[in-house]
Every structure is written in structure tokens, then in C-alpha cells.
Write a protein that holds these residues in place. Sequence first.
Motif, PDB file in Angstrom:
ATOM      1  N   TYR A 142       0.838  -1.195   0.000  1.00 40.00           N
ATOM      2  CA  TYR A 142       0.000   0.000   0.000  1.00 40.00           C
ATOM      3  C   TYR A 142       0.879   1.253   0.000  1.00 40.00           C
ATOM      4  CZ  TYR A 142      -3.485   3.424   1.398  1.00 40.00           C
ATOM      5  OH  TYR A 142      -4.299   4.523   1.450  1.00 40.00           O
ATOM      6  N   GLY A 143       0.687   2.100  -0.974  1.00 42.57           N
ATOM      7  CA  GLY A 143       1.424   3.359  -1.062  1.00 42.57           C
ATOM      8  C   GLY A 143       2.795   3.192  -1.681  1.00 42.57           C
ATOM      9  N   ALA A 144       3.345   4.308  -2.098  1.00 42.84           N
ATOM     10  CA  ALA A 144       4.700   4.328  -2.653  1.00 42.84           C
ATOM     11  C   ALA A 144       5.698   4.145  -1.518  1.00 42.84           C
ATOM     12  CB  ALA A 144       4.957   5.646  -3.371  1.00 42.84           C
ATOM     13  N   ALA A 145       6.854   3.557  -1.842  1.00 45.29           N
ATOM     14  CA  ALA A 145       7.897   3.336  -0.838  1.00 45.29           C
ATOM     15  C   ALA A 145       9.260   3.448  -1.503  1.00 45.29           C
ATOM     16  CB  ALA A 145       7.738   1.963  -0.191  1.00 45.29           C
ATOM     17  N   SER A 146      10.261   3.731  -0.705  1.00 39.62           N
ATOM     18  CA  SER A 146      11.633   3.780  -1.221  1.00 39.62           C
ATOM     19  C   SER A 146      12.616   3.463  -0.101  1.00 39.62           C
ATOM     20  CB  SER A 146      11.951   5.153  -1.821  1.00 39.62           C
ATOM     21  OG  SER A 146      11.916   6.152  -0.815  1.00 39.62           O
ATOM     22  N   VAL A 147      13.837   3.120  -0.523  1.00 39.59           N
ATOM     23  CA  VAL A 147      14.906   2.842   0.432  1.00 39.59           C
ATOM     24  C   VAL A 147      16.233   3.217  -0.233  1.00 39.59           C
ATOM     25  CG1 VAL A 147      15.299   0.419  -0.247  1.00 39.59           C
ATOM     26  CG2 VAL A 147      15.761   1.141   2.105  1.00 39.59           C
ATOM     27  N   SER A 148      17.152   3.717   0.552  1.00 37.93           N
ATOM     28  CA  SER A 148      18.495   4.027   0.048  1.00 37.93           C
ATOM     29  C   SER A 148      19.381   2.810   0.207  1.00 37.93           C
ATOM     30  CB  SER A 148      19.105   5.199   0.833  1.00 37.93           C
ATOM     31  OG  SER A 148      18.329   6.358   0.658  1.00 37.93           O
ATOM     32  N   TYR A 149      20.340   2.666  -0.711  1.00 32.05           N
ATOM     33  CA  TYR A 149      21.321   1.586  -0.599  1.00 32.05           C
ATOM     34  C   TYR A 149      22.709   2.165  -0.779  1.00 32.05           C
ATOM     35  CZ  TYR A 149      21.613   1.716  -5.717  1.00 32.05           C
ATOM     36  OH  TYR A 149      21.782   2.122  -7.025  1.00 32.05           O
TER      37      TYR A 149
ATOM     38  N   SER B 217      39.656  -0.070  -6.446  1.00 37.07           N
ATOM     39  CA  SER B 217      40.598  -1.062  -6.974  1.00 37.07           C
ATOM     40  C   SER B 217      39.975  -2.461  -7.048  1.00 37.07           C
ATOM     41  CB  SER B 217      41.888  -1.104  -6.141  1.00 37.07           C
ATOM     42  OG  SER B 217      41.615  -1.451  -4.813  1.00 37.07           O
ATOM     43  N   ASP B 218      39.117  -2.814  -6.099  1.00 38.14           N
ATOM     44  CA  ASP B 218      38.479  -4.130  -6.118  1.00 38.14           C
ATOM     45  C   ASP B 218      37.039  -4.078  -6.635  1.00 38.14           C
ATOM     46  OD1 ASP B 218      40.681  -5.579  -4.982  1.00 38.14           O
ATOM     47  OD2 ASP B 218      40.178  -4.659  -3.062  1.00 38.14           O
ATOM     48  N   TYR B 219      36.404  -2.932  -6.484  1.00 33.81           N
ATOM     49  CA  TYR B 219      35.013  -2.762  -6.930  1.00 33.81           C
ATOM     50  C   TYR B 219      34.723  -1.278  -7.081  1.00 33.81           C
ATOM     51  CZ  TYR B 219      33.548  -1.200  -2.260  1.00 33.81           C
ATOM     52  OH  TYR B 219      33.406  -0.495  -1.089  1.00 33.81           O
ATOM     53  N   THR B 220      33.605  -0.970  -7.728  1.00 33.25           N
ATOM     54  CA  THR B 220      33.152   0.414  -7.871  1.00 33.25           C
ATOM     55  C   THR B 220      32.035   0.641  -6.865  1.00 33.25           C
ATOM     56  OG1 THR B 220      33.685   0.396 -10.224  1.00 33.25           O
ATOM     57  CG2 THR B 220      32.179   2.117  -9.459  1.00 33.25           C
ATOM     58  N   ALA B 221      32.200   1.655  -6.019  1.00 31.80           N
ATOM     59  CA  ALA B 221      31.186   1.952  -4.999  1.00 31.80           C
ATOM     60  C   ALA B 221      29.835   2.200  -5.668  1.00 31.80           C
ATOM     61  CB  ALA B 221      31.599   3.166  -4.178  1.00 31.80           C
ATOM     62  N   ALA B 222      28.785   1.774  -5.004  1.00 32.77           N
ATOM     63  CA  ALA B 222      27.430   1.972  -5.517  1.00 32.77           C
ATOM     64  C   ALA B 222      26.555   2.562  -4.425  1.00 32.77           C
ATOM     65  CB  ALA B 222      26.847   0.642  -5.988  1.00 32.77           C
ATOM     66  N   SER B 223      25.686   3.492  -4.804  1.00 37.49           N
ATOM     67  CA  SER B 223      24.699   4.045  -3.882  1.00 37.49           C
ATOM     68  C   SER B 223      23.550   4.597  -4.707  1.00 37.49           C
ATOM     69  CB  SER B 223      25.311   5.143  -3.001  1.00 37.49           C
ATOM     70  OG  SER B 223      25.728   6.232  -3.795  1.00 37.49           O
ATOM     71  N   GLY B 224      22.405   4.698  -4.072  1.00 35.81           N
ATOM     72  CA  GLY B 224      21.242   5.209  -4.778  1.00 35.81           C
ATOM     73  C   GLY B 224      19.976   4.914  -4.011  1.00 35.81           C
ATOM     74  N   THR B 225      18.855   4.964  -4.724  1.00 40.88           N
ATOM     75  CA  THR B 225      17.543   4.743  -4.134  1.00 40.88           C
ATOM     76  C   THR B 225      16.771   3.738  -4.965  1.00 40.88           C
ATOM     77  OG1 THR B 225      17.510   7.021  -3.314  1.00 40.88           O
ATOM     78  CG2 THR B 225      15.399   5.878  -3.425  1.00 40.88           C
ATOM     79  N   LEU B 226      16.132   2.798  -4.283  1.00 41.88           N
ATOM     80  CA  LEU B 226      15.211   1.864  -4.924  1.00 41.88           C
ATOM     81  C   LEU B 226      13.798   2.335  -4.601  1.00 41.88           C
ATOM     82  CD1 LEU B 226      16.930  -1.482  -3.857  1.00 41.88           C
ATOM     83  CD2 LEU B 226      17.133  -0.299  -6.057  1.00 41.88           C
ATOM     84  N   SER B 227      12.895   2.305  -5.597  1.00 43.11           N
ATOM     85  CA  SER B 227      11.545   2.841  -5.410  1.00 43.11           C
ATOM     86  C   SER B 227      10.481   1.851  -5.844  1.00 43.11           C
ATOM     87  CB  SER B 227      11.378   4.134  -6.210  1.00 43.11           C
ATOM     88  OG  SER B 227      12.295   5.112  -5.769  1.00 43.11           O
ATOM     89  N   TRP B 228       9.374   1.850  -5.101  1.00 39.16           N
ATOM     90  CA  TRP B 228       8.193   1.062  -5.405  1.00 39.16           C
ATOM     91  C   TRP B 228       7.009   2.004  -5.527  1.00 39.16           C
ATOM     92  CZ3 TRP B 228      12.070  -0.548  -2.288  1.00 39.16           C
ATOM     93  CH2 TRP B 228      12.549  -1.852  -2.421  1.00 39.16           C
ATOM     94  N   THR B 229       6.134   1.778  -6.495  1.00 38.86           N
ATOM     95  CA  THR B 229       4.900   2.542  -6.614  1.00 38.86           C
ATOM     96  C   THR B 229       3.815   1.864  -5.773  1.00 38.86           C
ATOM     97  OG1 THR B 229       4.265   1.301  -8.585  1.00 38.86           O
ATOM     98  CG2 THR B 229       5.462   3.376  -8.928  1.00 38.86           C
ATOM     99  N   ASP B 230       2.703   2.544  -5.582  1.00 38.09           N
ATOM    100  CA  ASP B 230       1.577   1.975  -4.850  1.00 38.09           C
ATOM    101  C   ASP B 230       1.156   0.665  -5.515  1.00 38.09           C
ATOM    102  OD1 ASP B 230      -0.648   1.615  -3.205  1.00 38.09           O
ATOM    103  OD2 ASP B 230      -1.909   2.944  -4.398  1.00 38.09           O
ATOM    104  N   GLY B 231       1.043  -0.379  -4.731  1.00 44.79           N
ATOM    105  CA  GLY B 231       0.643  -1.683  -5.248  1.00 44.79           C
ATOM    106  C   GLY B 231       1.786  -2.534  -5.763  1.00 44.79           C
ATOM    107  N   ASP B 232       2.986  -1.996  -5.798  1.00 48.08           N
ATOM    108  CA  ASP B 232       4.153  -2.694  -6.343  1.00 48.08           C
ATOM    109  C   ASP B 232       4.882  -3.449  -5.236  1.00 48.08           C
ATOM    110  OD1 ASP B 232       6.439  -3.495  -7.709  1.00 48.08           O
ATOM    111  OD2 ASP B 232       7.216  -1.465  -8.003  1.00 48.08           O
ATOM    112  N   SER B 233       5.011  -4.748  -5.403  1.00 46.78           N
ATOM    113  CA  SER B 233       5.789  -5.538  -4.448  1.00 46.78           C
ATOM    114  C   SER B 233       6.870  -6.344  -5.171  1.00 46.78           C
ATOM    115  CB  SER B 233       4.878  -6.477  -3.645  1.00 46.78           C
ATOM    116  OG  SER B 233       4.220  -7.379  -4.515  1.00 46.78           O
ATOM    117  N   ALA B 234       7.173  -5.963  -6.408  1.00 53.62           N
ATOM    118  CA  ALA B 234       8.213  -6.656  -7.176  1.00 53.62           C
ATOM    119  C   ALA B 234       9.585  -6.387  -6.564  1.00 53.62           C
ATOM    120  CB  ALA B 234       8.192  -6.191  -8.630  1.00 53.62           C
ATOM    121  N   ASN B 235      10.468  -7.373  -6.656  1.00 58.00           N
ATOM    122  CA  ASN B 235      11.836  -7.185  -6.184  1.00 58.00           C
ATOM    123  C   ASN B 235      12.510  -6.079  -6.975  1.00 58.00           C
ATOM    124  OD1 ASN B 235      11.424  -9.327  -4.468  1.00 58.00           O
ATOM    125  ND2 ASN B 235      12.619 -10.777  -5.644  1.00 58.00           N
ATOM    126  N   LYS B 236      13.387  -5.346  -6.318  1.00 56.50           N
ATOM    127  CA  LYS B 236      14.197  -4.295  -6.960  1.00 56.50           C
ATOM    128  C   LYS B 236      15.655  -4.691  -6.795  1.00 56.50           C
ATOM    129  CE  LYS B 236      10.458  -1.945  -7.598  1.00 56.50           C
ATOM    130  NZ  LYS B 236       9.755  -2.091  -8.848  1.00 56.50           N
TER     131      LYS B 236
END
Length: 168
Positions: A80-87, A98-117
Motif C-alpha cells: 500500500y502506497g509508494a515506498a523507497s529505500v536508500s542503498y 581497486s576491487d570494486y566500484t562503490a554503488a549508492s542510490g535509491t530503490l523505489s516502489w509505486t503503490d501496489g508494487d511488491s516486485a523485487n528491486k
Amino acid sequence: VTITGVNDSTNGTHAANMTISVADASSDYNWTVLPDKTVSVTCMDDDLSTGIIALSAVTYTIAENGATATITATRTGGSYGAASVSYATSNGTATSGSDYTAASGTLSWTDGDSANKTFAVTISDDSTDEANETINIALSGATGATLGTPNTAALTITDDDATPTVAF
């Protein structure tokens, strides 16, 4: 007319039509008989859940020559409702740049969306024989849903380089 709702655990808003009529107008001399009236009634749901956002695992593994690791976040228990989380990633025993490239951002879900991100962590392949190394993964700052567990994980980079040999 008072209509009292029944508390249930069923998700969803319910709508219905209701006909209101006078059953016996003759028993009360002050009644004015009116025709039946149909009204719309909407019961608002108080059981809707926004869900819980978490990582799909506490450990992930990728070979050093694997190019990209895919990290998965889930939204379970409601949508229910839109949701988001930072990673974000951070150094464990592996070093960003040197071993990996740093990653950061936001994952978002719309209302009714429960698909994996998902999000990607790019791995750097080198030719140095070394021990397996780890990258820290973290979710934070969930909005519109509850941050669940696991919300941290370790990504292990397995070394793919041959042990050097020394000849005399």
C-alpha cells in the motif's frame, strides 16, 4: 441511520449500495412515509499494509571475473502506497576503486508494487593472487514502508587468480 463497521483483517477498500426503507410507518404517527432511498456506502480499510523492505540475503558471492554482482531488495507483507529505500556499499576487506566500484542510490516502489528491486555492484578483475575479499551492503532510510531485516549484507568476491609459483 448509524452504520457500524466490523473490524476485519481483509485488505482493501469495500464499496456497496444500501437501500434504506421504513419497515412500519403506521406504528409512529409522527412518521412521514418516504420512498425507499438507495445510498452508496464506502468502508475505508484500516488493514492496508505498506510492507517491509529488506535485502533478499545476508550474503552474496561473485567470482572476481564476474563483472557485476546483482543485489536484491524485497518488499513483503504489503504494498500500500509508494515506498523507497536508500542503498550503499562500503569497504569490508575489499577496497573501492581497486576491487570494486562503490554503488549508492535509491530503490523505489509505486503503490501496489511488491516486485523485487535490484542494484548492481561492479567488480574489478585483476591478476593478483589474493584472499577472498568482502564488500559491505546496507539499506537505510526507508520511506513509505518499514525497514526490515536483513538490511545489511556482505558481498564476497572470490579470487580467480592462480597462485604464483617460484622456480629455482
